[in-house]
Design a protein around this motif. Structure first.
Motif, PDB file in Angstrom:
ATOM      1  N   GLN A   1       0.825  -1.211   0.000  1.00 61.74           N
ATOM      2  CA  GLN A   1       0.000   0.000   0.000  1.00 61.74           C
ATOM      3  C   GLN A   1       0.858   1.260   0.000  1.00 61.74           C
ATOM      4  OE1 GLN A   1      -2.166   0.950   3.642  1.00 61.74           O
ATOM      5  NE2 GLN A   1      -0.873  -0.496   4.792  1.00 61.74           N
TER       6      GLN A   1
ATOM      7  N   GLN B   1      -8.944  -0.200 -11.594  1.00 58.37           N
ATOM      8  CA  GLN B   1      -9.167   0.099 -10.175  1.00 58.37           C
ATOM      9  C   GLN B   1      -9.212  -1.156  -9.316  1.00 58.37           C
ATOM     10  OE1 GLN B   1      -9.920   3.464  -8.714  1.00 58.37           O
ATOM     11  NE2 GLN B   1      -9.307   2.215  -6.954  1.00 58.37           N
ATOM     12  N   ASP B   2      -9.867  -2.209  -9.788  1.00 53.16           N
ATOM     13  CA  ASP B   2     -10.002  -3.425  -8.981  1.00 53.16           C
ATOM     14  C   ASP B   2      -8.659  -4.073  -8.707  1.00 53.16           C
ATOM     15  OD1 ASP B   2     -12.715  -3.021  -8.920  1.00 53.16           O
ATOM     16  OD2 ASP B   2     -13.162  -4.460 -10.534  1.00 53.16           O
TER      17      ASP B   2
ATOM     18  N   TYR C   1      -5.746  -2.646  -8.824  1.00 56.21           N
ATOM     19  CA  TYR C   1      -4.984  -1.727  -7.973  1.00 56.21           C
ATOM     20  C   TYR C   1      -5.356  -1.931  -6.506  1.00 56.21           C
ATOM     21  CZ  TYR C   1      -3.969   2.721  -5.597  1.00 56.21           C
ATOM     22  OH  TYR C   1      -3.562   3.669  -4.691  1.00 56.21           O
ATOM     23  N   ASN C   2      -6.646  -2.008  -6.212  1.00 57.52           N
ATOM     24  CA  ASN C   2      -7.091  -2.209  -4.835  1.00 57.52           C
ATOM     25  C   ASN C   2      -6.589  -3.539  -4.279  1.00 57.52           C
ATOM     26  OD1 ASN C   2      -8.451   0.229  -4.861  1.00 57.52           O
ATOM     27  ND2 ASN C   2     -10.426  -0.676  -5.442  1.00 57.52           N
TER      28      ASN C   2
ATOM     29  N   LYS D   1      -2.583  -3.412  -3.709  1.00 63.55           N
ATOM     30  CA  LYS D   1      -2.183  -2.567  -2.600  1.00 63.55           C
ATOM     31  C   LYS D   1      -2.448  -3.194  -1.239  1.00 63.55           C
ATOM     32  CE  LYS D   1      -5.388   0.885  -2.124  1.00 63.55           C
ATOM     33  NZ  LYS D   1      -5.861   2.193  -1.836  1.00 63.55           N
TER      34      LYS D   1
END
Length: 404
Positions: A130, A143-144, A146-147, A150
Motif C-alpha cells: 500500500q 481500479q479493482d 490496484y485495490n 495494494k
C-alpha cells in the motif's frame, strides 16, 4: 482483465546518481577512512545516506527545482518511459522508506516525474505494497486490480546488500504482473548488477516468460554540497551519534567519534612566484585554439612524496627544496605535469617526481592520485631547463578518532 490493462514491460529507475546527482562526501574535506565511516551502513547512528539532510541542498536550489542537480540522461529516459502505455515505471531506491519517502517523492513530483510504483527500503522484513503502489497505475491495470495489489504484504528473506533488496522487490513485481516479459533497469553503476541480471532472468524463465533483461548504465557524475553546508551536516551526524552513545548502555559495541586533523600526505609545495615562473617558462597548451586565455587551474600545485611519511621526513618539514624541471606532459588531456630532476630528501633518493602544475577548470580542478598514473614525458631542452624553490610540508585533512 482486458489486454489494455496488462503491462508487458517494467522500467526500473534508481534515484541516486541515475536520476539525481545526490551529494557525496567531499574527498577534499575528509580523509578516506572518515568517508568510509560516514557512508558505512553501520558505525554511526545514521550514515550519510541514511539521513535526509544529505539531500538538503538548500532553499535556493529547491526554489529552482534543483536545476543543476538532475541527471539529464536519466530524465530523458524517464520522460520517454512515461509516454509508454504498456510499461510500468518503478522508482527503486536503497534509501529507507521512513526517512526518505516524503523527501524524494516531493522532489520527483516537483520535477513532473510520474511513477506507478515507488519503492524504498522497508523498516521491517515485510514489503507493505500500500506504500508503494501509486494511483497513477489505475489507468494501466484498472481500479479493482490496484485495490487488490495494494493490499498485498510480502515477507522478504534476509538480504545482505541493497542489490539483494532490489532483486526481491523486482522479483515480487514480476510475480504480481505475469504479463510482463521484459525489464529495463537504469543504474549509474553496473558494478553489482550482473548477479541481479542473472537473478531476474531466472525469475522470468521460471515462469516461462521471455528472459529479456536489459541494464542501461548512465554516466556517474560526482556532486558535493557547499563546503559550509557539508560541515554543518557532518557535525550534525556526529553530534546526534555521540548524544545517542552517551545516553545508551555501556554494552554498545560502538564509541563516540570526534573530528581530528590528519596528515594526508607530505610533499613539496610552491609559492605564487615559483608557480608564475613555471607558467611563464613552461605554459600548458591552450585547450581551445581560439581561446584568449588558458582554461587551466593552477591551484594547489605540488610534488607528491609520501602518504605515510617517515619520522625523519616529518622532522625536515619546513626545509627549502630546489627542483629542476626537465620534462613536461599532458595527462588525459586535462592535467599538466612537469617532471623534475632526481632529488634526495631526508636521506631518500627520488627519481620519478613531478610537479602537478595545472588541471582543467572544466573538470572542477584538483589532481588524480599521483601513485596511480604514468605520464608520457616530453624532454625539455637543457638550455630551457630552470630551477625553482619549494618547501617541504604536509597537507592535512579532517579525519576522525574514536573516543572512550
Amino acid at each position: 482483465m482486458s489486454s489494455t490493462h496488462a503491462p508487458i514491460k517494467l522500467n526500473v529507475f534508481d534515484f541516486d546518481g541515475t536520476l539525481f546527482k545526490s551529494p557525496q562526501p567531499n574527498p577534499q574535506l575528509w580523509n578516506k577512512e572518515f568517508i568510509a565511516l560516514l557512508t558505512a551502513s553501520e558505525g554511526l547512528l545514521k550514515s550519510w545516506y541514511q539521513d535526509k539532510r544529505s539531500l538538503d541542498i538548500g532553499e535556493e536550489a529547491e526554489f529552482h527545482g534543483w536545476k543543476y542537480w538532475w541527471n539529464s540522461d536519466g530524465l530523458k529516459y524517464m520522460r520517454e518511459s512515461m509516454k509508454e502505455h504498456d510499461s510500468l515505471n518503478l522508482l527503486l531506491s536503497g534509501r529507507k522508506h521512513s526517512e526518505f519517502h516524503q523527501v524524494i517523492t516531493h522532489m520527483i513530483e516537483k520535477k513532473g516525474l510520474i511513477f506507478d510504483i515507488i519503492g524504498f527500503l522497508p523498516e521491517t522484513d515485510t514489503l507493505d505494497w500500500q506504500f508503494y503502489y501509486k494511483p497513477t497505475i489505475i489507468n494501466k491495470i484498472g481500479q479493482d486490480r490496484y485495490n487488490m495489489l495494494k493490499g498485498y504484504k510480502t515477507k522478504m528473506y534476509i538480504f545482505e546488500n541493497i542489490n539483494q533488496f532490489k532483486e526481491q522487490f523486482i522479483g515480487t513485481l514480476l510475480l504480481q504482473h505475469p504479463s510482463i516479459v521484459s525489464v529495463n533497469v537504469w543504474e549509474d553503476s553496473l558494478s553489482c548488477s550482473l548477479k541481479t541480471k542473472a537473478f531476474l532472468e531466472n525469475k522470468l524463465m521460471s515462469t516461462r516468460r521471455a528472459a529479456h533483461i536489459r541494464f542501461i548504465e548512465l554516466n556517474f557524475e560526482q556532486s558535493f554540497l557547499e563546503p559550509f553546508k557539508e560541515w554543518e551536516f557532518v557535525l550534525g551526524l556526529l553530534r546526534d551519534h555521540n548524544a545517542y552513545i552517551s545516553n545508551s548502555p555501556s554494552t554498545l559495541q560502538v564509541t563516540r567519534v570526534a573530528l581530528a586533523r590528519k596528515i594526508q600526505y607530505v610533499g613539496v609545495f610552491f609559492g605564487e612566484d615559483a608557480i608564475n615562473t613555471l607558467r611563464f617558462n613552461f605554459p600548458p597548451p591552450k585547450r581551445n585554439k581560439n581561446a584568449i586565455e588558458y582554461d587551466w587551474s593552477f591551484d594547489g600545485s605540488y610534488i607528491f612524496l609520501a602518504i605515510n611519511p617517515t619520522t625523519r621526513l616529518l622532522e625536515e618539514r619546513g626545509s627549502i627544496v630546489m627542483v629542476k624541471v626537465i620534462a613536461c606532459s599532458i595527462y588525459e588531456n586535462r592535467y599538466y605535469f612537469l617532471k623534475v630532476e632526481k632529488l634526495t630528501i631526508a636521506g631518500l633518493s627520488h627519481d620519478e617526481l613531478f610537479i602537478m602544475l595545472a588541471s582543467d577548470k572544466k573538470s572542477g580542478g584538483g589532481f588524480p592520485d599521483p601513485q596511480c598514473i604514468n605520464p608520457v614525458w616530453e624532454r625539455i631542452p637543457i638550455e630551457r631547463q630552470i630551477s625553482v624553490r619549494g618547501i617541504l610540508a604536509t597537507k592535512c585533512i579532517m579525519g576522525h578518532i574514536n573516543l572512550k
